[in-house]
Scaffold this motif. Sequence first.
Motif, PDB file in Angstrom:
ATOM      1  N   SER A  11      -0.743   5.989   2.929  1.00 17.46           N
ATOM      2  CA  SER A  11      -1.761   6.731   3.697  1.00 17.46           C
ATOM      3  C   SER A  11      -2.119   8.130   3.196  1.00 17.46           C
ATOM      4  O   SER A  11      -3.286   8.444   3.000  1.00 17.46           O
ATOM      5  CB  SER A  11      -1.367   6.822   5.178  1.00 17.46           C
ATOM      6  OG  SER A  11      -1.131   5.538   5.681  1.00 17.46           O
ATOM      7  N   HIS A 108      -7.270  -2.021  -3.736  1.00 19.82           N
ATOM      8  CA  HIS A 108      -8.413  -1.702  -2.878  1.00 19.82           C
ATOM      9  C   HIS A 108      -8.704  -0.219  -3.057  1.00 19.82           C
ATOM     10  O   HIS A 108      -8.047   0.440  -3.878  1.00 19.82           O
ATOM     11  CB  HIS A 108      -8.163  -2.090  -1.418  1.00 19.82           C
ATOM     12  CG  HIS A 108      -7.066  -1.351  -0.709  1.00 19.82           C
ATOM     13  ND1 HIS A 108      -5.826  -1.150  -1.253  1.00 19.82           N
ATOM     14  CD2 HIS A 108      -7.032  -0.763   0.521  1.00 19.82           C
ATOM     15  CE1 HIS A 108      -5.070  -0.485  -0.390  1.00 19.82           C
ATOM     16  NE2 HIS A 108      -5.780  -0.231   0.690  1.00 19.82           N
ATOM     17  N   ASP A 112      -5.559   6.541  -0.461  1.00 15.69           N
ATOM     18  CA  ASP A 112      -4.189   6.663  -0.977  1.00 15.69           C
ATOM     19  C   ASP A 112      -3.953   5.799  -2.220  1.00 15.69           C
ATOM     20  O   ASP A 112      -2.900   5.903  -2.839  1.00 15.69           O
ATOM     21  CB  ASP A 112      -3.155   6.344   0.121  1.00 15.69           C
ATOM     22  CG  ASP A 112      -3.379   5.019   0.827  1.00 15.69           C
ATOM     23  OD1 ASP A 112      -4.553   4.656   1.056  1.00 15.69           O
ATOM     24  OD2 ASP A 112      -2.387   4.341   1.155  1.00 15.69           O
ATOM     25  N   HIS A 113      -4.956   4.983  -2.606  1.00 14.98           N
ATOM     26  CA  HIS A 113      -4.792   4.129  -3.793  1.00 14.98           C
ATOM     27  C   HIS A 113      -5.704   4.546  -4.955  1.00 14.98           C
ATOM     28  O   HIS A 113      -5.629   3.958  -6.035  1.00 14.98           O
ATOM     29  CB  HIS A 113      -5.021   2.664  -3.405  1.00 14.98           C
ATOM     30  CG  HIS A 113      -4.016   2.202  -2.397  1.00 14.98           C
ATOM     31  ND1 HIS A 113      -2.927   1.424  -2.725  1.00 14.98           N
ATOM     32  CD2 HIS A 113      -3.905   2.479  -1.071  1.00 14.98           C
ATOM     33  CE1 HIS A 113      -2.193   1.231  -1.635  1.00 14.98           C
ATOM     34  NE2 HIS A 113      -2.766   1.862  -0.632  1.00 14.98           N
ATOM     35  N   ASP A 209      -0.349  -2.779   1.510  1.00 13.23           N
ATOM     36  CA  ASP A 209      -1.481  -2.800   2.422  1.00 13.23           C
ATOM     37  C   ASP A 209      -1.846  -4.229   2.835  1.00 13.23           C
ATOM     38  O   ASP A 209      -2.877  -4.778   2.449  1.00 13.23           O
ATOM     39  CB  ASP A 209      -2.679  -2.070   1.801  1.00 13.23           C
ATOM     40  CG  ASP A 209      -2.346  -0.605   1.569  1.00 13.23           C
ATOM     41  OD1 ASP A 209      -1.432  -0.343   0.768  1.00 13.23           O
ATOM     42  OD2 ASP A 209      -2.961   0.252   2.200  1.00 13.23           O
ATOM     43  N   HIS A 252      -0.968  -2.981   8.388  1.00 11.89           N
ATOM     44  CA  HIS A 252       0.317  -2.881   7.678  1.00 11.89           C
ATOM     45  C   HIS A 252       1.381  -3.774   8.316  1.00 11.89           C
ATOM     46  O   HIS A 252       1.193  -4.291   9.418  1.00 11.89           O
ATOM     47  CB  HIS A 252       0.782  -1.422   7.642  1.00 11.89           C
ATOM     48  CG  HIS A 252      -0.193  -0.533   6.953  1.00 11.89           C
ATOM     49  ND1 HIS A 252      -0.361  -0.539   5.587  1.00 11.89           N
ATOM     50  CD2 HIS A 252      -1.088   0.357   7.445  1.00 11.89           C
ATOM     51  CE1 HIS A 252      -1.320   0.325   5.262  1.00 11.89           C
ATOM     52  NE2 HIS A 252      -1.779   0.887   6.373  1.00 11.89           N
ATOM     53  N   HIS A 274       5.320   1.505   0.584  1.00 11.85           N
ATOM     54  CA  HIS A 274       4.203   2.087   1.340  1.00 11.85           C
ATOM     55  C   HIS A 274       4.755   2.758   2.602  1.00 11.85           C
ATOM     56  O   HIS A 274       4.377   2.448   3.735  1.00 11.85           O
ATOM     57  CB  HIS A 274       3.157   1.008   1.691  1.00 11.85           C
ATOM     58  CG  HIS A 274       1.771   1.534   1.949  1.00 11.85           C
ATOM     59  ND1 HIS A 274       1.347   1.912   3.195  1.00 11.85           N
ATOM     60  CD2 HIS A 274       0.712   1.756   1.140  1.00 11.85           C
ATOM     61  CE1 HIS A 274       0.085   2.317   3.147  1.00 11.85           C
ATOM     62  NE2 HIS A 274      -0.328   2.239   1.893  1.00 11.85           N
TER      63      HIS A 274
HETATM   64 ZN   LIG Z   1      -2.381   2.292   1.443  1.00 14.50          ZN
END
Ligand SMILES: [Zn+2]
Length: 318
Positions: A11, A108, A112-113, A209, A252, A274
């Motif tokens: 996140s 995705h 955060d990615h 995720d 999640h 994560h």
């Molecule tokens: Zn994430």
Amino acid sequence: MKVKFWGVRGSIPTPLNSDVIRDKIKQTLQLASPKDISNEESIDTFIDTLPMSIVGTYGGNTTSLEVRTSTDDLIIVDCGTGIKQLGHELLKTEFGNGTGFATILLTHTHWDHIQGFPFFAPFYIKGNRFNIYSPYNDIKERIEYQQVYTHFPINLEYMLAQKEFFIIDKESEIYINDVKIKNKSMRHPGGSFGFRFEENGKSFVFTSDCEFNIDEIDKIDTYKNFFENADVCVFDTQYTFEESINKIDWGHSSASIAIDIASMFNIKRLILFHHEPDYNDQKLDTVLSNAKLYMGINPDRRGNLTINIAREGMEIEI
Ligand SMILES: [Zn+2]
Ligand SMILES: [Zn+2]
């Protein structure tokens, strides 16, 4: 295959603050005896006996992994803030003189990615080449949009390395030399994809995720080919079981559902991943110990599953 974790937090990046560091120092001093701190060697020996959550940290950077194939090809999974430090390490290699090549896979495009993308130094060196794969057909536009002038001063086109985007079919397989990579659509707000890597009879599944609610469990058979017999599986375990009940559709999973799925599909090693940004290192210790407790409730069903929890800098060989 070898895998190194450069970012494990979910996140939002989660740096340690002064209160947390002070608390770690305090706990360390409370555990030390005079002979533990009598010289440099004894101090090192003493530190080595302490739990990682006291002397270190699981890490605050968001998702980024380095996968090395048996022929040392580099595959980067996701460009969370962890990719910045990976970039600095790569500058010591051929990426420093503009002759590097890597594959990047994107699960995705939640922040955060991808937020580390503009801070990955090898992107700024002419001659380096990157093939970027994703099942999203507007993946290039999504990455470009992160760097429009109102959000970041340097557009994608001014990052001088060659960056080629490839759209892969959903739930298809691609090959990077001898490594087969299968993608699988995951339940997550806005969508997300997991990746299964196979090389030399070994398999590594990365699924961050992802939410496995009752609807998803009802059709768990559709995940069989993706998870089955994986040697290592990195799984989104952001929530505790209780939180996962209260946060349905937040996208999640929890360690208990990860263990159930690992047991169902004969996964050999599960890595919790994560991490919730509100969890400190001690809470993450508890997440791991509770996971082991849950596994112990029915050891017959869960076979010889090994459970670890991801931390920044962790390296595994598959
Ligand atoms: Zn994430
Ligand atoms: Zn997400």
